[in-house]
Design a protein around this motif. Structure first.
Motif, PDB file in Angstrom:
ATOM      1  N   ILE A 106      50.547  43.662  33.352  1.00  0.00           N
ATOM      2  CA  ILE A 106      51.953  43.550  33.393  1.00  0.00           C
ATOM      3  C   ILE A 106      51.611  43.053  35.136  1.00  0.00           C
ATOM      4  O   ILE A 106      53.555  42.383  35.617  1.00  0.00           O
ATOM      5  CB  ILE A 106      52.434  45.512  33.351  1.00  0.00           C
ATOM      6  CG1 ILE A 106      52.288  45.877  32.083  1.00  0.00           C
ATOM      7  CG2 ILE A 106      53.380  45.195  34.273  1.00  0.00           C
ATOM      8  CD1 ILE A 106      52.347  47.066  31.834  1.00  0.00           C
ATOM      9  N   GLN A 107      51.290  44.007  36.104  1.00  0.00           N
ATOM     10  CA  GLN A 107      52.157  43.407  37.682  1.00  0.00           C
ATOM     11  C   GLN A 107      50.123  43.233  37.840  1.00  0.00           C
ATOM     12  O   GLN A 107      49.466  44.004  38.583  1.00  0.00           O
ATOM     13  CB  GLN A 107      53.053  45.014  37.900  1.00  0.00           C
ATOM     14  CG  GLN A 107      52.146  44.452  39.714  1.00  0.00           C
ATOM     15  CD  GLN A 107      52.516  43.698  40.346  1.00  0.00           C
ATOM     16  OE1 GLN A 107      51.967  42.408  39.884  1.00  0.00           O
ATOM     17  NE2 GLN A 107      53.158  43.740  41.943  1.00  0.00           N
ATOM     18  N   PRO A 108      49.989  42.153  37.946  1.00  0.00           N
ATOM     19  CA  PRO A 108      49.081  41.748  39.072  1.00  0.00           C
ATOM     20  C   PRO A 108      48.009  41.156  39.965  1.00  0.00           C
ATOM     21  O   PRO A 108      47.308  41.893  40.000  1.00  0.00           O
ATOM     22  CB  PRO A 108      47.982  40.515  37.649  1.00  0.00           C
ATOM     23  CG  PRO A 108      49.960  39.847  38.161  1.00  0.00           C
ATOM     24  CD  PRO A 108      50.871  40.939  38.226  1.00  0.00           C
ATOM     25  N   TRP A 109      49.002  41.722  41.235  1.00  0.00           N
ATOM     26  CA  TRP A 109      48.591  41.688  42.773  1.00  0.00           C
ATOM     27  C   TRP A 109      48.399  42.465  43.149  1.00  0.00           C
ATOM     28  O   TRP A 109      47.853  42.550  44.182  1.00  0.00           O
ATOM     29  CB  TRP A 109      50.499  40.890  43.251  1.00  0.00           C
ATOM     30  CG  TRP A 109      51.093  40.073  42.243  1.00  0.00           C
ATOM     31  CD1 TRP A 109      52.337  39.260  41.957  1.00  0.00           C
ATOM     32  CD2 TRP A 109      50.266  38.374  43.588  1.00  0.00           C
ATOM     33  NE1 TRP A 109      51.761  38.375  41.799  1.00  0.00           N
ATOM     34  CE2 TRP A 109      50.435  37.661  42.877  1.00  0.00           C
ATOM     35  CE3 TRP A 109      49.129  38.240  44.130  1.00  0.00           C
ATOM     36  CZ2 TRP A 109      50.937  36.194  42.823  1.00  0.00           C
ATOM     37  CZ3 TRP A 109      48.395  36.703  44.526  1.00  0.00           C
ATOM     38  CH2 TRP A 109      49.583  35.562  43.771  1.00  0.00           C
ATOM     39  N   PRO A 110      48.450  43.512  42.789  1.00  0.00           N
ATOM     40  CA  PRO A 110      47.821  44.628  43.264  1.00  0.00           C
ATOM     41  C   PRO A 110      46.473  44.788  43.312  1.00  0.00           C
ATOM     42  O   PRO A 110      45.861  45.620  44.247  1.00  0.00           O
ATOM     43  CB  PRO A 110      47.822  46.099  42.300  1.00  0.00           C
ATOM     44  CG  PRO A 110      49.279  45.835  42.337  1.00  0.00           C
ATOM     45  CD  PRO A 110      49.556  44.527  41.995  1.00  0.00           C
ATOM     46  N   VAL A 111      46.079  44.074  42.418  1.00  0.00           N
ATOM     47  CA  VAL A 111      44.445  43.916  41.727  1.00  0.00           C
ATOM     48  C   VAL A 111      44.295  42.777  42.517  1.00  0.00           C
ATOM     49  O   VAL A 111      43.320  42.488  42.943  1.00  0.00           O
ATOM     50  CB  VAL A 111      43.913  43.908  40.770  1.00  0.00           C
ATOM     51  CG1 VAL A 111      42.710  43.500  40.095  1.00  0.00           C
ATOM     52  CG2 VAL A 111      44.364  45.401  39.526  1.00  0.00           C
ATOM     53  N   LEU A 126      42.643  48.207  44.183  1.00  0.00           N
ATOM     54  CA  LEU A 126      41.841  47.708  42.556  1.00  0.00           C
ATOM     55  C   LEU A 126      41.966  49.407  41.760  1.00  0.00           C
ATOM     56  O   LEU A 126      42.411  49.530  40.957  1.00  0.00           O
ATOM     57  CB  LEU A 126      40.744  47.309  43.327  1.00  0.00           C
ATOM     58  CG  LEU A 126      40.656  46.434  43.663  1.00  0.00           C
ATOM     59  CD1 LEU A 126      38.737  45.948  43.476  1.00  0.00           C
ATOM     60  CD2 LEU A 126      41.174  45.056  42.937  1.00  0.00           C
ATOM     61  N   ASN A 127      41.554  50.615  42.424  1.00  0.00           N
ATOM     62  CA  ASN A 127      40.974  51.306  41.408  1.00  0.00           C
ATOM     63  C   ASN A 127      42.767  51.632  40.942  1.00  0.00           C
ATOM     64  O   ASN A 127      42.957  52.130  39.968  1.00  0.00           O
ATOM     65  CB  ASN A 127      40.322  52.930  41.828  1.00  0.00           C
ATOM     66  CG  ASN A 127      40.607  53.693  41.112  1.00  0.00           C
ATOM     67  OD1 ASN A 127      39.847  53.686  39.872  1.00  0.00           O
ATOM     68  ND2 ASN A 127      40.187  55.463  42.079  1.00  0.00           N
ATOM     69  N   GLU A 128      43.669  51.864  41.421  1.00  0.00           N
ATOM     70  CA  GLU A 128      45.062  52.949  41.196  1.00  0.00           C
ATOM     71  C   GLU A 128      45.328  51.218  40.092  1.00  0.00           C
ATOM     72  O   GLU A 128      46.400  52.275  39.540  1.00  0.00           O
ATOM     73  CB  GLU A 128      45.715  52.999  42.701  1.00  0.00           C
ATOM     74  CG  GLU A 128      45.270  54.144  43.246  1.00  0.00           C
ATOM     75  CD  GLU A 128      45.913  53.981  44.547  1.00  0.00           C
ATOM     76  OE1 GLU A 128      45.819  55.030  45.210  1.00  0.00           O
ATOM     77  OE2 GLU A 128      46.734  53.397  45.274  1.00  0.00           O
ATOM     78  N   ASN A 129      45.572  50.600  40.188  1.00  0.00           N
ATOM     79  CA  ASN A 129      46.162  49.467  39.759  1.00  0.00           C
ATOM     80  C   ASN A 129      45.476  47.674  38.295  1.00  0.00           C
ATOM     81  O   ASN A 129      46.429  47.809  37.853  1.00  0.00           O
ATOM     82  CB  ASN A 129      46.667  48.666  40.640  1.00  0.00           C
ATOM     83  CG  ASN A 129      47.520  49.905  41.420  1.00  0.00           C
ATOM     84  OD1 ASN A 129      48.749  49.836  41.434  1.00  0.00           O
ATOM     85  ND2 ASN A 129      47.539  49.679  42.799  1.00  0.00           N
ATOM     86  N   ARG A 130      44.259  49.022  37.940  1.00  0.00           N
ATOM     87  CA  ARG A 130      43.647  47.792  37.644  1.00  0.00           C
ATOM     88  C   ARG A 130      43.844  48.105  35.670  1.00  0.00           C
ATOM     89  O   ARG A 130      44.102  47.596  35.537  1.00  0.00           O
ATOM     90  CB  ARG A 130      41.998  49.011  37.201  1.00  0.00           C
ATOM     91  CG  ARG A 130      41.613  49.770  36.940  1.00  0.00           C
ATOM     92  CD  ARG A 130      39.815  50.170  37.569  1.00  0.00           C
ATOM     93  NE  ARG A 130      40.198  51.245  37.052  1.00  0.00           N
ATOM     94  CZ  ARG A 130      39.789  52.256  36.798  1.00  0.00           C
ATOM     95  NH1 ARG A 130      39.843  51.429  35.347  1.00  0.00           N
ATOM     96  NH2 ARG A 130      39.339  53.769  36.070  1.00  0.00           N
TER      97      ARG A 130
END
Length: 299
Positions: free
Chosen positions: A260-265, A251-255
């Protein structure tokens, strides 16, 4: 003269057995609730994903499989993160740490808190000596102090577990003390005292069986609390550090690129929420069953 101790000894188990709430029976009855079964399925599903996922992950956690923040593709079913690593693989590898840390801190906190609560509730002379310092600890904001200690000593796994467990202890001790005070006034406890059973026997054979089911509920709450705190620490950069991974760190790395790319969150958030909901449904079902047992005649 010799007949009196014999009759008391034979009567004591009967009194104790009448006073005890059979925890195994309560748990069996709890699983009749559909919500409890749903909760169990959710918890097991998340655990299996977290602990078996690494064996089925298509890539390692550090392997670059595409451009940063690339959308889902055949090589990366959930897309890539900020460095181009497979989100699904990092998701599969990132569950073990956050779950076992939450569970370990919950068991440690409940174990220590229950022991202190039992002693405080059964021994009035040292009640204040035990409970007043715990009230002081409970008065401090847990997350702020955990962040302070991890900043000073470093985000070590053992330190995080101990700190989260420490802030679990006061609540568990207070709940356990209240239940112990109630159980200690029952006739079967008085019978055990008259017979001359040692204090340790009375606490762990007479009192503890009567509060084990509420402690199970408390354990569920502490696990939910633990996973929230552990994820929050990783989200703020005070948990596991790169190149390691856990769901809070994802969550921290990709918020910043969620648009653009919601899946990592989205993916780790869904897993954390699913686990918390599952544990809540389990504990709620056990609580309802306990309430029904308490309303039944003879309990």
């Amino acid at each position: 003269m010799s007949a009196t101790p014999t009759s008391m000894t034979s009567a004591a188990p009967t009194a104790a057995s009448e006073g005890r709430r059979p925890s195994a029976s309560v748990l069996r009855r709890a699983f009749r609730f559909p919500t409890v079964r749903v909760g169990l399925v959710l918890v097991l599903a998340v655990f299996l994903f977290a602990f078996l996922g690494p064996y089925f992950a298509p890539h390692t956690t550090t392997e670059f499989v595409g451009r940063p923040f690339q959308g889902p593709s055949s090589d990366a079913l959930l897309g890539t993160d900020q460095l181009g690593r497979d989100v699904l693989s990092r998701l599969m590898w990132g569950g073990r740490s956050i779950l076992w840390m939450a569970v370990a801190s919950a068991f440690l906190g409940v174990g220590v808190g229950a022991a202190l609560g039992l002693i405080a509730g059964y021994t009035p002379k040292i009640d204040n000596l035990i409970m007043r310092p715990l009230e002081v600890i409970q008065g401090f904001p847990a997350l702020v102090l955990i962040l302070l200690f991890t900043a000073l000593l470093g985000p070590k796994v053992w330190l995080i577990i101990l700190l989260v467990a420490l802030f679990n202890v006061p609540s568990v001790a207070r709940v356990t003390r209240g239940m112990t005070l109630d159980i200690a006034s029952r006739d079967f406890v008085a019978a055990a005292q008259v017979i001359g059973f040692p204090r340790r026997h009375i606490l762990y054979r007479e009192v503890l069986p009567n509060i084990s089911t509420p402690l199970f509920v408390e354990l569920g709450l502490r696990i939910t609390y633990g996973i929230a705190i552990t994820a929050a620490l990783s989200f703020t950069g005070n948990g596991l550090q790169p190149p390691s991974t856990d769901w809070g760190l994802l969550l921290n790395e990709n918020r910043t690129a969620m648009a653009i790319q919601p899946w990592p969150v989205i993916a780790p958030s869904v897993l954390i929420a699913t686990f918390a909901i599952g544990v809540t449904l389990l504990t709620e079902g056990v609580s309802r069953t306990m309430a029904r047992v308490d309303r039944e005649p003879g309990t």
